[in-house]
Design a protein around this motif. Sequence first.
Motif, PDB file in Angstrom:
ATOM      1  N   ILE A  88      28.390  41.253  33.812  1.00  0.00           N
ATOM      2  CA  ILE A  88      27.913  40.353  34.796  1.00  0.00           C
ATOM      3  C   ILE A  88      27.559  40.925  36.068  1.00  0.00           C
ATOM      4  O   ILE A  88      26.482  40.499  36.627  1.00  0.00           O
ATOM      5  CB  ILE A  88      29.371  39.608  34.976  1.00  0.00           C
ATOM      6  N   THR A  94      25.122  34.720  37.893  1.00  0.00           N
ATOM      7  CA  THR A  94      26.021  33.552  38.288  1.00  0.00           C
ATOM      8  C   THR A  94      26.343  32.616  37.315  1.00  0.00           C
ATOM      9  O   THR A  94      25.808  32.325  36.583  1.00  0.00           O
ATOM     10  CB  THR A  94      25.071  32.642  39.234  1.00  0.00           C
ATOM     11  N   ILE A  95      27.783  32.764  37.243  1.00  0.00           N
ATOM     12  CA  ILE A  95      28.427  31.998  36.115  1.00  0.00           C
ATOM     13  C   ILE A  95      28.888  30.494  36.084  1.00  0.00           C
ATOM     14  O   ILE A  95      29.418  30.278  37.133  1.00  0.00           O
ATOM     15  CB  ILE A  95      29.580  33.136  35.615  1.00  0.00           C
ATOM     16  N   ARG A  97      29.353  28.669  33.329  1.00  0.00           N
ATOM     17  CA  ARG A  97      30.406  28.304  32.074  1.00  0.00           C
ATOM     18  C   ARG A  97      30.627  29.701  31.563  1.00  0.00           C
ATOM     19  O   ARG A  97      29.758  30.435  31.389  1.00  0.00           O
ATOM     20  CB  ARG A  97      30.039  27.249  31.111  1.00  0.00           C
ATOM     21  N   ILE A  98      31.794  29.903  30.926  1.00  0.00           N
ATOM     22  CA  ILE A  98      32.135  30.994  30.037  1.00  0.00           C
ATOM     23  C   ILE A  98      32.703  30.463  28.584  1.00  0.00           C
ATOM     24  O   ILE A  98      33.755  29.708  28.540  1.00  0.00           O
ATOM     25  CB  ILE A  98      33.150  32.003  30.396  1.00  0.00           C
ATOM     26  N   PHE A 119      40.416  38.698  35.450  1.00  0.00           N
ATOM     27  CA  PHE A 119      39.695  37.493  34.662  1.00  0.00           C
ATOM     28  C   PHE A 119      40.111  36.173  35.331  1.00  0.00           C
ATOM     29  O   PHE A 119      39.455  35.352  35.288  1.00  0.00           O
ATOM     30  CB  PHE A 119      39.884  37.527  33.433  1.00  0.00           C
ATOM     31  N   CYS A 121      39.576  34.907  38.347  1.00  0.00           N
ATOM     32  CA  CYS A 121      38.582  34.127  38.983  1.00  0.00           C
ATOM     33  C   CYS A 121      37.469  33.143  38.113  1.00  0.00           C
ATOM     34  O   CYS A 121      37.009  32.404  38.658  1.00  0.00           O
ATOM     35  CB  CYS A 121      37.604  34.950  39.840  1.00  0.00           C
ATOM     36  N   TYR A 122      37.667  33.660  36.481  1.00  0.00           N
ATOM     37  CA  TYR A 122      36.751  32.916  35.674  1.00  0.00           C
ATOM     38  C   TYR A 122      37.646  31.887  34.925  1.00  0.00           C
ATOM     39  O   TYR A 122      36.897  31.089  34.248  1.00  0.00           O
ATOM     40  CB  TYR A 122      36.185  34.101  34.712  1.00  0.00           C
ATOM     41  N   LYS A 125      36.100  28.569  34.943  1.00  0.00           N
ATOM     42  CA  LYS A 125      34.753  28.345  34.210  1.00  0.00           C
ATOM     43  C   LYS A 125      34.888  28.301  32.745  1.00  0.00           C
ATOM     44  O   LYS A 125      33.750  28.110  32.247  1.00  0.00           O
ATOM     45  CB  LYS A 125      34.046  29.550  34.639  1.00  0.00           C
TER      46      LYS A 125
END
Length: 292
Positions: A88, A94-95, A97-98, A119, A121-122, A125
Amino acid sequence: MFLYHFYKAKEAMLRELVFRGTLYSDLPYLASDHPYFPPEEDDTEFEDGIHLVVKHVVQTGNRSKTTDTFADFDTMTDRLLDEIIQHIQLYNLTIHRISFIGHSLGNVIIRSVLTRPRFRCYLCKLHTFLSLSGPHLGTLYSNSTLVSTGLWLMQKLKKSGSLLQLTFRDHTDPRQTFLYTLSKKPGLQFFRNVVLVASPQDRYVPFHSARIEMCRTALKDRTTGPVYTEMINNLLQPLLSAPNCRLIRHNVFHALPNTANTLIGRAAHIAVLDSELFLEKFLLVAGLNYFK
């Protein structure tokens, strides 16, 4: 006339199997006309960021680019998390979705990644978790003595931490083992789709373990069985209670050649990756729906 006989034969077969699923030949529409994940660079759908799909494949006894399967799960978790974050940052992504696609031990490593502070913060998403033959409940109640013996020997010879953890032998108290501890941590409920793909022909990963459900052997086990039940509830209750998360299970039956790999169940375990026919059909009929 041929079609008439075909449909009559199919109806007879389904009645005999008491089949409750959907056949590929019965579906009028495909999930997508485009069976590939990468979008066009100027696709306006991704103005808010990209949909990052992380595929993590681990096959017992083999080495992949980032994973030594003889290490323990904590070590493999750190490696995968480092690789994701570095990717990343390297491409300044810029994420939006994951999503994760895991196979075999890779699914446990993915779930472990979700619990790490780096992880966190994700988590908001997360979109889809596609689990292919994942030993979410370990291999404690394997129905194959041959495979269990082989994995035990491999663990002894290679001192594999992950194989020890899969059989709940990493601690004398089963509630202190890695898999049980991991089951109590938040993770799956953050996804929009949790898709569990399992095959009864797979002897490497027990069918019930890949589906995260109880098995008869555990019900009869008065010692570890109750702990097993707790672990299943730990995993499923938060997921089923989450308003924006859905659980989907797919059972897969492969047409396999009569070989030694088929006999010991390895052929079905790796077929979800090696069979282009299966991958094409699964993605086009159902799989790609979960990544929209």
